[in-house]
Enzyme design. Structure first.
Site, PDB file in Angstrom:
ATOM      1  N   ALA A 247      51.327  43.420  33.436  1.00  0.00           N
ATOM      2  CA  ALA A 247      50.753  43.699  32.112  1.00  0.00           C
ATOM      3  C   ALA A 247      49.254  43.985  32.111  1.00  0.00           C
ATOM      4  O   ALA A 247      48.645  44.054  31.044  1.00  0.00           O
ATOM      5  CB  ALA A 247      51.075  42.594  31.105  1.00  0.00           C
ATOM      6  N   ALA A 248      48.645  44.188  33.282  1.00  0.00           N
ATOM      7  CA  ALA A 248      47.214  44.555  33.299  1.00  0.00           C
ATOM      8  C   ALA A 248      47.028  45.878  32.563  1.00  0.00           C
ATOM      9  O   ALA A 248      46.211  45.993  31.643  1.00  0.00           O
ATOM     10  CB  ALA A 248      46.706  44.674  34.732  1.00  0.00           C
ATOM     11  N   GLY A 249      47.828  46.873  32.961  1.00  0.00           N
ATOM     12  CA  GLY A 249      47.742  48.189  32.323  1.00  0.00           C
ATOM     13  C   GLY A 249      48.100  48.115  30.840  1.00  0.00           C
ATOM     14  O   GLY A 249      47.468  48.764  30.007  1.00  0.00           O
ATOM     15  N   ASP A 250      49.098  47.307  30.503  1.00  0.00           N
ATOM     16  CA  ASP A 250      49.513  47.189  29.099  1.00  0.00           C
ATOM     17  C   ASP A 250      48.400  46.572  28.254  1.00  0.00           C
ATOM     18  O   ASP A 250      48.135  47.017  27.135  1.00  0.00           O
ATOM     19  CB  ASP A 250      50.781  46.325  28.986  1.00  0.00           C
TER      20      ASP A 250
HETATM   21  P1  ADP Z   1      48.374  48.964  36.221  1.00  0.00           P
HETATM   22  O1  ADP Z   1      48.608  47.525  35.915  1.00  0.00           O
HETATM   23  O2  ADP Z   1      48.944  49.873  35.189  1.00  0.00           O
HETATM   24  O3  ADP Z   1      48.696  49.374  37.621  1.00  0.00           O
HETATM   25  P2  ADP Z   1      45.564  48.695  36.918  1.00  0.00           P
HETATM   26  O4  ADP Z   1      45.974  47.902  38.095  1.00  0.00           O
HETATM   27  O5  ADP Z   1      44.692  49.876  37.152  1.00  0.00           O
HETATM   28  O6  ADP Z   1      46.795  49.207  36.047  1.00  0.00           O
HETATM   29  O7  ADP Z   1      44.846  47.693  35.908  1.00  0.00           O
HETATM   30  C1  ADP Z   1      44.526  48.018  34.579  1.00  0.00           C
HETATM   31  C2  ADP Z   1      43.169  47.451  34.227  1.00  0.00           C
HETATM   32  O8  ADP Z   1      43.194  46.018  34.352  1.00  0.00           O
HETATM   33  C3  ADP Z   1      42.045  47.912  35.142  1.00  0.00           C
HETATM   34  O9  ADP Z   1      41.501  49.138  34.679  1.00  0.00           O
HETATM   35  C4  ADP Z   1      41.061  46.759  35.020  1.00  0.00           C
HETATM   36  O10 ADP Z   1      40.335  46.868  33.822  1.00  0.00           O
HETATM   37  C5  ADP Z   1      41.975  45.551  34.915  1.00  0.00           C
HETATM   38  N1  ADP Z   1      42.268  44.960  36.256  1.00  0.00           N
HETATM   39  C6  ADP Z   1      43.372  45.149  37.005  1.00  0.00           C
HETATM   40  N2  ADP Z   1      43.314  44.443  38.161  1.00  0.00           N
HETATM   41  C7  ADP Z   1      42.135  43.785  38.138  1.00  0.00           C
HETATM   42  C8  ADP Z   1      41.469  42.874  39.028  1.00  0.00           C
HETATM   43  N3  ADP Z   1      42.023  42.489  40.198  1.00  0.00           N
HETATM   44  N4  ADP Z   1      40.266  42.411  38.674  1.00  0.00           N
HETATM   45  C9  ADP Z   1      39.679  42.766  37.488  1.00  0.00           C
HETATM   46  N5  ADP Z   1      40.250  43.615  36.611  1.00  0.00           N
HETATM   47  C10 ADP Z   1      41.462  44.116  36.913  1.00  0.00           C
END
Ligand code: ADP
Length: 302
Positions: A247-250
């Site tokens: 859910a980081a991207g979400d």
């Molecule tokens: P997805 O989950 O869709 O693969 P990402 O991995 O690019 O997308 O993460 C989405 C956003 O969450 C990033 O742009 C950043 O803002 C944040 N994020 C993700 N992973 C980390 C991390 N390890 N540390 C800090 N921020 C993170």
């Protein structure tokens, strides 16, 4: 109002030291059942950050569907346009999270795929009233394109999170105001391997040529890259210890929608969305990891 058209899945999450190889059985550490789906997660993310959210989607007439609706209502999301279908099962996602936070996911869409282009045509009065429309790709692609077309016709900005990664035609991309791929999705859509900020920019330029107005590429811990006709701006991420990246991207997309509905600039919106993403990876679970506005404001003040 933010309108999210998207998937509602019951997430079944197993935590394990490492994922099993082919033919291997392992003992996992824990099991959690929680409502999710990219659409549901993005709707909850936006609602917790102070957005007024209407969700359009489909669940089955089953226990998972009923729980999903209850959770959405509990988050103050307008669920009047979520259909409950007797002949379909609620979507599910089988999620394996390893010790280092890496995840592997299989989605069985069920009722989500029943939302048709015809159904979405009937939602024109709702979509036309939106400040921003949020879309992802766990749904029928023809329906997604119709939703984007309705928004486009009414001058409603479209945030398209092209996840899970799928090929998209120029027809759909030309209706997108802000495309938010991660590095893998950007690679698939552009045909370029994205492994640096330079290659990310190159991939984004190709997506602009396909008719997207702005690309905001998420780069995991490195934050995000905004690319549009004015050039490219890299907005660095916030350093945190990742617990699980589900859910980081979400969370990022929900945050972006709230900021745009508030009239923030893209750069302001991305700083905020990076903070939300960082807070989400610092906690376990999908919905459980989505931060509230006060937490984000406190984090940004630190
Ligand atoms: P997805 O989950 O869709 O693969 P990402 O991995 O690019 O997308 O993460 C989405 C956003 O969450 C990033 O742009 C950043 O803002 C944040 N994020 C993700 N992973 C980390 C991390 N390890 N540390 C800090 N921020 C993170």
């Amino acid at each position: 109002m933010i309108v999210v058209v998207g998937s509602l899945n019951m997430d079944m999450t197993v935590r394990t030291g490492r994922a099993p190889g082919p033919g291997e059985t392992l003992l996992g550490k824990s099991f959690i059942l929680s409502p999710g789906g990219k659409g549901g997660n993005q709707a909850v993310a936006a609602a917790r950050l102070g957005g007024e959210v209407t969700m359009i989607g489909c669940v089955g007439q089953d226990a998972f569907g009923r729980e999903m609706l209850e959770v959405m209502r509990g988050e103050h999301i307008d669920t009047r346009h979520i259909a409950e279908l007797a002949e379909q099962s609620t979507g599910v996602a089988s999620i394996v999270v390893e010790e280092d936070g890496e995840n592997r996911i299989i989605v069985v869409p069920g009722a989500n795929l029943a939302l048709s282009a015809e159904d979405i045509a009937g939602m024109e009065p709702v979509i036309s009233e939106a400040e921003v429309l949020v879309l992802q790709l766990e749904m029928d692609l023809n329906m997604v394109e119709h939703a984007a077309e309705i928004a486009h016709r009414h001058g409603v900005p479209v945030i398209m999170n092209p996840a899970p990664a799928r090929e998209l035609g120029a027809g759909l991309l030309s209706l997108v105001t802000i495309l938010t791929p991660n590095e893998t999705e950007a690679g698939l859509l552009s045909g370029i391997t994205v492994d640096s900020v330079d290659s990310a920019r190159e991939a984004a330029e190709i997506l602009l040529q396909k008719g997207v107005q702005h690309v905001i590429m998420t780069l995991g811990p490195k934050g995000a890259l905004i690319v549009n006709k004015n050039g490219a701006v890299h907005v660095p991420g916030f350093p945190v210890q990742p617990v699980d990246t589900v859910a980081a991207g979400d969370s990022f997309n929900g945050a972006l929608a709230v900021q745009l509905a508030k009239g923030r600039t893209l750069e302001e919106a991305v700083v905020f969305a990076n903070a939300v993403g960082a807070l989400a990876v610092g906690k376990a679970g999908a919905v459980a990891s989505l931060p509230y506005l006060e937490e984000v404001e406190r984090f940004l003040e630190e």
